[in-house]
Design a protein around this motif. Structure first.
Motif, PDB file in Angstrom:
ATOM      1  N   ASN A 295       7.245  30.096  60.311  1.00 51.99           N
ATOM      2  CA  ASN A 295       7.608  31.062  61.182  1.00 51.99           C
ATOM      3  C   ASN A 295       7.018  32.548  61.062  1.00 51.99           C
ATOM      4  O   ASN A 295       7.835  33.645  61.319  1.00 51.99           O
ATOM      5  N   ASN A 296       5.850  32.548  62.248  1.00 47.25           N
ATOM      6  CA  ASN A 296       4.911  33.800  61.494  1.00 47.25           C
ATOM      7  C   ASN A 296       4.460  34.315  60.160  1.00 47.25           C
ATOM      8  O   ASN A 296       4.136  35.348  60.663  1.00 47.25           O
ATOM      9  N   LYS A 297       5.441  34.056  59.584  1.00 48.80           N
ATOM     10  CA  LYS A 297       4.804  34.286  58.717  1.00 48.80           C
ATOM     11  C   LYS A 297       3.816  33.766  56.997  1.00 48.80           C
ATOM     12  O   LYS A 297       4.108  32.299  56.905  1.00 48.80           O
ATOM     13  N   MET A 298       3.170  34.184  56.120  1.00 48.16           N
ATOM     14  CA  MET A 298       2.131  33.397  55.260  1.00 48.16           C
ATOM     15  C   MET A 298       3.246  33.612  54.092  1.00 48.16           C
ATOM     16  O   MET A 298       3.463  35.018  53.929  1.00 48.16           O
ATOM     17  N   THR A 299       3.179  33.061  53.493  1.00 46.89           N
ATOM     18  CA  THR A 299       3.983  32.715  51.916  1.00 46.89           C
ATOM     19  C   THR A 299       2.925  31.337  51.519  1.00 46.89           C
ATOM     20  O   THR A 299       2.147  31.363  51.710  1.00 46.89           O
ATOM     21  N   GLY A 300       3.756  31.374  50.171  1.00 47.31           N
ATOM     22  CA  GLY A 300       3.162  30.622  49.211  1.00 47.31           C
ATOM     23  C   GLY A 300       1.691  31.152  48.483  1.00 47.31           C
ATOM     24  O   GLY A 300       1.586  31.661  48.461  1.00 47.31           O
ATOM     25  N   GLN A 301       0.905  30.237  47.657  1.00 50.25           N
ATOM     26  CA  GLN A 301      -0.319  30.341  47.623  1.00 50.25           C
ATOM     27  C   GLN A 301      -1.714  30.530  49.082  1.00 50.25           C
ATOM     28  O   GLN A 301      -1.439  29.512  49.797  1.00 50.25           O
ATOM     29  N   CYS A 302      -2.689  31.069  48.821  1.00 51.53           N
ATOM     30  CA  CYS A 302      -3.688  31.198  49.468  1.00 51.53           C
ATOM     31  C   CYS A 302      -5.184  31.539  48.595  1.00 51.53           C
ATOM     32  O   CYS A 302      -4.283  32.014  47.186  1.00 51.53           O
ATOM     33  N   THR A 310     -15.243  40.197  46.411  1.00 52.36           N
ATOM     34  CA  THR A 310     -14.069  39.950  45.499  1.00 52.36           C
ATOM     35  C   THR A 310     -12.848  39.121  46.152  1.00 52.36           C
ATOM     36  O   THR A 310     -13.177  39.138  47.248  1.00 52.36           O
ATOM     37  N   SER A 311     -12.648  38.691  45.163  1.00 50.92           N
ATOM     38  CA  SER A 311     -11.626  37.166  46.186  1.00 50.92           C
ATOM     39  C   SER A 311     -10.408  37.459  45.206  1.00 50.92           C
ATOM     40  O   SER A 311     -10.386  37.801  44.211  1.00 50.92           O
ATOM     41  N   TYR A 312      -9.869  36.574  45.667  1.00 49.75           N
ATOM     42  CA  TYR A 312      -8.289  36.606  45.064  1.00 49.75           C
ATOM     43  C   TYR A 312      -7.930  35.355  45.815  1.00 49.75           C
ATOM     44  O   TYR A 312      -7.295  35.040  46.077  1.00 49.75           O
ATOM     45  N   GLY A 318       2.209  37.820  52.591  1.00 44.99           N
ATOM     46  CA  GLY A 318       2.335  37.949  53.759  1.00 44.99           C
ATOM     47  C   GLY A 318       0.682  38.453  53.656  1.00 44.99           C
ATOM     48  O   GLY A 318      -0.233  38.226  52.919  1.00 44.99           O
ATOM     49  N   VAL A 319       0.102  38.828  55.652  1.00 46.99           N
ATOM     50  CA  VAL A 319      -1.201  38.664  55.857  1.00 46.99           C
ATOM     51  C   VAL A 319      -1.190  40.264  54.752  1.00 46.99           C
ATOM     52  O   VAL A 319      -1.309  40.900  55.169  1.00 46.99           O
ATOM     53  N   GLY A 320      -2.288  39.969  53.836  1.00 51.22           N
ATOM     54  CA  GLY A 320      -2.987  40.924  53.053  1.00 51.22           C
ATOM     55  C   GLY A 320      -2.441  41.824  52.261  1.00 51.22           C
ATOM     56  O   GLY A 320      -2.238  42.524  51.434  1.00 51.22           O
ATOM     57  N   ILE A 321      -0.790  40.843  51.712  1.00 49.21           N
ATOM     58  CA  ILE A 321       0.548  41.532  51.174  1.00 49.21           C
ATOM     59  C   ILE A 321       0.090  40.452  49.364  1.00 49.21           C
ATOM     60  O   ILE A 321       0.903  39.123  49.781  1.00 49.21           O
ATOM     61  N   LEU A 322      -0.338  40.827  48.424  1.00 48.97           N
ATOM     62  CA  LEU A 322      -0.370  40.220  47.686  1.00 48.97           C
ATOM     63  C   LEU A 322       1.229  40.263  47.063  1.00 48.97           C
ATOM     64  O   LEU A 322       2.054  41.252  47.078  1.00 48.97           O
ATOM     65  N   GLY A 323       1.788  39.353  46.177  1.00 51.72           N
ATOM     66  CA  GLY A 323       2.712  39.549  45.998  1.00 51.72           C
ATOM     67  C   GLY A 323       3.112  38.272  44.928  1.00 51.72           C
ATOM     68  O   GLY A 323       3.753  36.974  45.033  1.00 51.72           O
ATOM     69  N   GLY A 324       2.952  37.912  43.693  1.00 55.40           N
ATOM     70  CA  GLY A 324       3.508  36.744  42.536  1.00 55.40           C
ATOM     71  C   GLY A 324       2.231  36.525  41.651  1.00 55.40           C
ATOM     72  O   GLY A 324       1.351  37.733  41.096  1.00 55.40           O
ATOM     73  N   LYS A 325       1.956  35.496  41.374  1.00 56.46           N
ATOM     74  CA  LYS A 325       1.003  35.516  40.255  1.00 56.46           C
ATOM     75  C   LYS A 325      -0.146  34.759  40.830  1.00 56.46           C
ATOM     76  O   LYS A 325      -0.060  34.578  41.876  1.00 56.46           O
ATOM     77  N   GLY A 326      -1.108  35.923  39.723  1.00 60.07           N
ATOM     78  CA  GLY A 326      -2.808  35.605  40.928  1.00 60.07           C
ATOM     79  C   GLY A 326      -3.694  35.521  40.089  1.00 60.07           C
ATOM     80  O   GLY A 326      -3.745  36.430  38.157  1.00 60.07           O
ATOM     81  N   LEU A 327      -5.144  35.551  40.605  1.00 57.63           N
ATOM     82  CA  LEU A 327      -6.388  35.333  39.944  1.00 57.63           C
ATOM     83  C   LEU A 327      -7.114  36.312  41.014  1.00 57.63           C
ATOM     84  O   LEU A 327      -7.626  35.913  42.248  1.00 57.63           O
ATOM     85  N   ASP A 334     -16.111  40.005  37.028  1.00 60.32           N
ATOM     86  CA  ASP A 334     -14.670  39.805  36.182  1.00 60.32           C
ATOM     87  C   ASP A 334     -13.442  40.086  37.116  1.00 60.32           C
ATOM     88  O   ASP A 334     -13.359  40.120  38.028  1.00 60.32           O
ATOM     89  N   ILE A 335     -13.026  39.577  36.199  1.00 53.03           N
ATOM     90  CA  ILE A 335     -11.990  38.432  36.212  1.00 53.03           C
ATOM     91  C   ILE A 335     -10.365  39.729  35.840  1.00 53.03           C
ATOM     92  O   ILE A 335     -10.213  39.683  34.917  1.00 53.03           O
ATOM     93  N   ILE A 336      -9.375  39.275  37.225  1.00 57.95           N
ATOM     94  CA  ILE A 336      -7.638  40.257  36.577  1.00 57.95           C
ATOM     95  C   ILE A 336      -6.770  39.135  36.842  1.00 57.95           C
ATOM     96  O   ILE A 336      -6.499  38.756  37.974  1.00 57.95           O
ATOM     97  N   GLN A 337      -6.163  38.812  35.760  1.00 58.51           N
ATOM     98  CA  GLN A 337      -4.973  37.708  35.769  1.00 58.51           C
ATOM     99  C   GLN A 337      -4.047  38.092  35.399  1.00 58.51           C
ATOM    100  O   GLN A 337      -3.844  38.494  34.459  1.00 58.51           O
ATOM    101  N   GLY A 338      -2.987  37.832  36.488  1.00 61.68           N
ATOM    102  CA  GLY A 338      -2.190  38.264  35.991  1.00 61.68           C
ATOM    103  C   GLY A 338      -1.320  37.989  37.573  1.00 61.68           C
ATOM    104  O   GLY A 338      -0.461  37.235  38.263  1.00 61.68           O
ATOM    105  N   THR A 339       0.059  39.430  37.525  1.00 62.15           N
ATOM    106  CA  THR A 339       0.683  39.809  38.956  1.00 62.15           C
ATOM    107  C   THR A 339       0.242  41.079  39.247  1.00 62.15           C
ATOM    108  O   THR A 339      -0.062  42.043  39.029  1.00 62.15           O
ATOM    109  N   PHE A 340       0.584  40.720  40.344  1.00 58.93           N
ATOM    110  CA  PHE A 340       0.530  41.398  41.777  1.00 58.93           C
ATOM    111  C   PHE A 340       0.668  41.125  42.919  1.00 58.93           C
ATOM    112  O   PHE A 340       2.023  41.179  43.546  1.00 58.93           O
ATOM    113  N   HIS A 341       1.180  43.264  43.037  1.00 55.59           N
ATOM    114  CA  HIS A 341       2.273  43.095  44.276  1.00 55.59           C
ATOM    115  C   HIS A 341       1.588  44.190  45.162  1.00 55.59           C
ATOM    116  O   HIS A 341       1.129  45.520  44.175  1.00 55.59           O
ATOM    117  N   GLY A 342       1.333  44.247  46.075  1.00 54.74           N
ATOM    118  CA  GLY A 342       1.149  45.068  46.866  1.00 54.74           C
ATOM    119  C   GLY A 342      -0.047  44.885  48.150  1.00 54.74           C
ATOM    120  O   GLY A 342      -0.019  44.029  48.799  1.00 54.74           O
TER     121      GLY A 342
END
Length: 743
Positions: A295-302, A310-312, A318-327, A334-342
């Motif tokens: 419904n017009n909102k990006m959700t889940g894994q991406c 740089t990759s995530y 949302g589009v371009g908005i990190l919200g949860g676990k990721g790498l 260099d790799i950062i693995q954990g939780t991201f918000h923003g």
């Protein structure tokens, strides 16, 4: 008195010459008067109705046992029918002659029935003007045009009191065929295209009062199937272009949305006008996102890839908005693995672990430097829409035109015959339409081709049961003409393929990360178009298979492979979906596809070009010594500045001016032949160069040919060439050229 005019004359009336209305009331009175232009029906003492004679069709009724209709006449008008009865057969004949004569005279007065002079009865098909007064949906609407037995039928024009206008074809009182309409006011619009049963159906162009334009297919008055909507103007708050599938007036299925204001391009699934399902999104900032929308909102894994490498990979809100676990991985590894918000623009809160990469390690997600598409896809994967699910509406439309089911696995020999009949009908219909009606179709005339090549005007009798060199040439010629024609079903399909491909990969869509998707789409297009081609020519090999034709049986070399067991002494011409269709389809797709290859191979090509410019500063002799060319091949030919191997250099430069991989391989093959000819002209016709001698000479030719994007050319060939050609002499030549990139 209201009916008295200076030009009207009384022809016949029922008080002197009796005629009655069948099924009228017992105590009712009816008086019928024929004047020079109207039939007047007076009921009671003063009520009267006038019927223009030009729109009355009168027929004598067959005598029957029904006393009421004996000696009867049937009158048909645009909004009603009437049955009249005479006392005797003689009276019936007199009334019939009087009515027919008056109708003929009225048609001649209106100057639209002069061709009927000399006829004893008025024509069934005629041209006249009439204003409706009784039909609810046409009340006070005026029609001027062709009629058939009381029905609007043929070319005509409807004018509504509020200013609405329709001009075009009618069938049995309804808009049917080609026509244009125009309405005014805040909700006004103009439409030009196909109609059926009074509604927009088929291909058309709809322009709204606010400037929005929809061009594509309609069903029951609404966008349905494949279409393009251009909304808003440049720099307005809602400017965008959507190209894709529609259902009942809503975006539904696969489509591409190019948002002009935000600079985003969405390529994915839609449902009920909302982005919903798998998708890929790219932005002007170089951001590449693969994920899923609800419904017009990006959700889940991406997966997000930034322009700097740089990759995530992980959860988003949302589009371009990190919200949860990721790498999160940087270009240096260099790799950062954990939780991201923003978001990238506002800052990101991180609770994670940092892992430093080795200083000498290369990041697996760093921008590709010349890897083949297969390797690139293996590294990055893809969660976008599979190529075979894209643009289904344009292929379904082709199936509908040919009378086929959408599932090609169910097609039979009967479907082949039906498809040929439909093609013949479409071409014949378009030929008649453009011959007779071209003057009423000025705006979309470019969608029709007046001239039909002779080869398309006959159903071929070749390519059905066997395939040899001559038959393949005929098939190839037919397909070239068909795919270039604007009215042939396959030509329309090819044109739409080119349109949607450019809409996807031009502008913001020119993103190097989209190359795997673009290549997959080309393969999918070839496969799906080939399904239609093989239905028409069953002797062709199945998709992903090949048929080998001995070179002696085929006088036009496409691609050659090694001798087979059946023909051990001959090279074989490869016949496949790629060799048949890529030379015709790729020119439509080549500009955006080539641009993506250039962007994808930019680093590799830049390194190669820097090395090439350095080497080209040397003289021929110095360069040949540097490359290790045997002195006996220092052959100055008659050419500007006494250059070496000029014909081979000129030949290889054609690599950048050809489209299909088969033709590019031919250029490489011909370049080697030109080198051999030059050597044999100097050292003797029997001289044969071995690879140790040929390799440095060919490198010299490559350097002097100055091909700017050699890496792009090589990887394009790799991704589209048939595996059966990747062996033998051609493969050695191609590998020799490829080696030069990594020297």
């Amino acid at each position: 008195d209201a009916l008295r005019t200076p030009v009207r004359r009384l022809i016949r009336e029922s008080r002197t010459h009796p005629i009655t209305l069948v099924n009228s009331g017992r105590f009712s009175s009816h008086w019928f008067i024929i004047l020079t232009d109207v039939l007047v029906h007076v009921s009671g003492s003063s009520n009267h109705v006038t019927y223009p004679l030009a729109t009355i069709w009168v027929e004598p009724m067959q005598d029957s046992d029904n006393i009421q209709t004996k000696n009867g006449l049937s009158l048909t008008m645009p909004e009603e029918t009437m049955t009249l009865a005479c006392p005797t057969a003689g009276d019936k004949m007199e009334w019939l002659v009087a009515l027919q004569s008056a109708i003929r005279h009225a048609l001649l007065i209106d100057d639209v029935g002069s061709s009927s002079s000399g006829r004893t009865t008025p024509p069934l098909v005629r041209s006249a003007s009439y204003t409706f007064t009784k039909l609810p949906h046409l009340k006070d609407v005026t029609y001027k045009g062709a009629w058939l037995c009381g029905k609007m039928h043929g070319e005509g024009e409807l004018n509504w009191p509020d200013g609405r206008v329709y001009k075009g074809s009618f069938r049995q009182n309804q808009q049917y065929g080609y026509g244009s309409s125009e309405s005014f006011g805040p909700n006004g619009s103009t439409y030009e295209g196909s109609w059926k049963d009074g509604k927009m159906n088929g291909y058309g162009i709809l322009k709204y009062a606010n400037g929005d334009v929809y061009e594509g297919n309609f069903q029951d008055g609404q966008p349905h199937g494949h279409g393009t909507l251009k909304r808003g103007h440049f720099l307005t708050s809602a400017a965008h272009v959507y190209v894709g599938q529609w259902e009942a007036g809503q975006k539904c299925g696969y489509g591409v949305m190019d948002d002009i204001v935000t600079g985003e391009k969405y390529m994915g699934m839609w449902q009920a006008d909302a982005r919903h399902g798998q998708a890929v999104l790219v932005t002007l900032d170089g951001l590449y996102i693969e994920g899923s929308f609800t419904n017009n909102k990006m959700t889940g894994q991406c997966v997000m890839l930034l322009e700097d490498g740089t990759s995530y990979e992980g959860e988003v809100a949302g589009v371009g908005i990190l919200g949860g676990k990721g790498l999160l991985q940087f270009p240096n590894g260099d790799i950062i693995q954990g939780t991201f918000h923003g978001s990238w623009s506002d800052g990101i809160k991180i609770n994670a672990t940092l892992t430093k990469a080795s200083l000498t390690a290369q990041s697996p997600l760093s921008p590709p430097t010349g890897l083949s598409i297969g390797h690139f896809q293996q590294q990055n994967g893809s969660s976008g829409v599979p190529a075979e699910r894209k643009w289904g509406a344009i292929f379904q439309q082709c199936c509908s035109t040919l009378g086929l089911s959408p599932n090609c696995t169910q097609w039979t020999a009967d479907d082949s015959l039906r498809a040929w009949d439909q093609i013949a009908a479409v071409l014949n219909q378009c030929k008649q339409r453009t011959t007779n009606d071209h003057h009423i179709r000025p705006k979309i005339q470019h969608h029709l081709s007046v001239e039909i090549p002779e080869i398309l005007q006959h159903i071929p009798d070749y390519g059905r049961n066997q395939l040899n060199g001559d038959e393949f040439v005929k098939i190839e010629t037919y397909l070239h003409m068909a795919l270039e024609s604007e009215i042939h079903p396959l030509g329309k399909l090819a044109a739409q393929i080119g349109d949607v491909y450019r809409a996807t990969y031009v502008g913001v869509g020119a993103h190097p990360r989209l190359l795997p998707h673009a290549v997959s789409e080309v393969h999918s297009f070839v496969s799906r178009v080939y399904a239609f081609v093989r239905l028409l020519f069953p002797a062709l090999p199945e998709d992903r298979a090949v048929h080998l034709i001995p070179n002696g049986m085929y006088n036009k070399i496409l691609l050659m492979t090694e001798p087979s067991n059946d023909h051990p002494q001959e090279l074989q011409a490869v016949v496949s979906a790629n060799t048949l269709l890529l030379p015709v389809l790729l020119p439509r797709l080549y500009p955006p596809l080539y641009t993506l290859y250039v962007l994808h191979n930019q680093k590799l090509d830049d390194l190669y070009w820097e090395r090439l410019q350095k080497w080209n500063r040397q003289s021929d002799s110095a360069l040949m010594n540097f490359l290790g060319v045997d002195p006996k091949f220092f052959i100055e030919e008659v050419a500007p500045e006494g250059s070496h191997f000029p014909t081979a250099v000129d030949c290889l430069q054609q690599l950048s001016t050809t489209f299909s991989p088969g033709r590019k391989l031919q250029v490489i093959h011909q370049t080697f032949q030109e080198v051999s000819r030059s050597v044999q002209a100097h050292l003797g016709a029997d001289y044969v160069m071995n690879m140790d001698d040929l390799f440095p000479v060919f490198l010299f030719v490559v350097v002097r040919s100055r091909i700017r994007h050699l890496g792009t050319e090589i990887h394009l060939i790799e991704d589209f060439i048939d595996k059966h050609v990747q062996n033998g002499e051609l493969d050695v030549m191609f590998t020799t050229l490829e080696v030069f990139l990594f020297l």
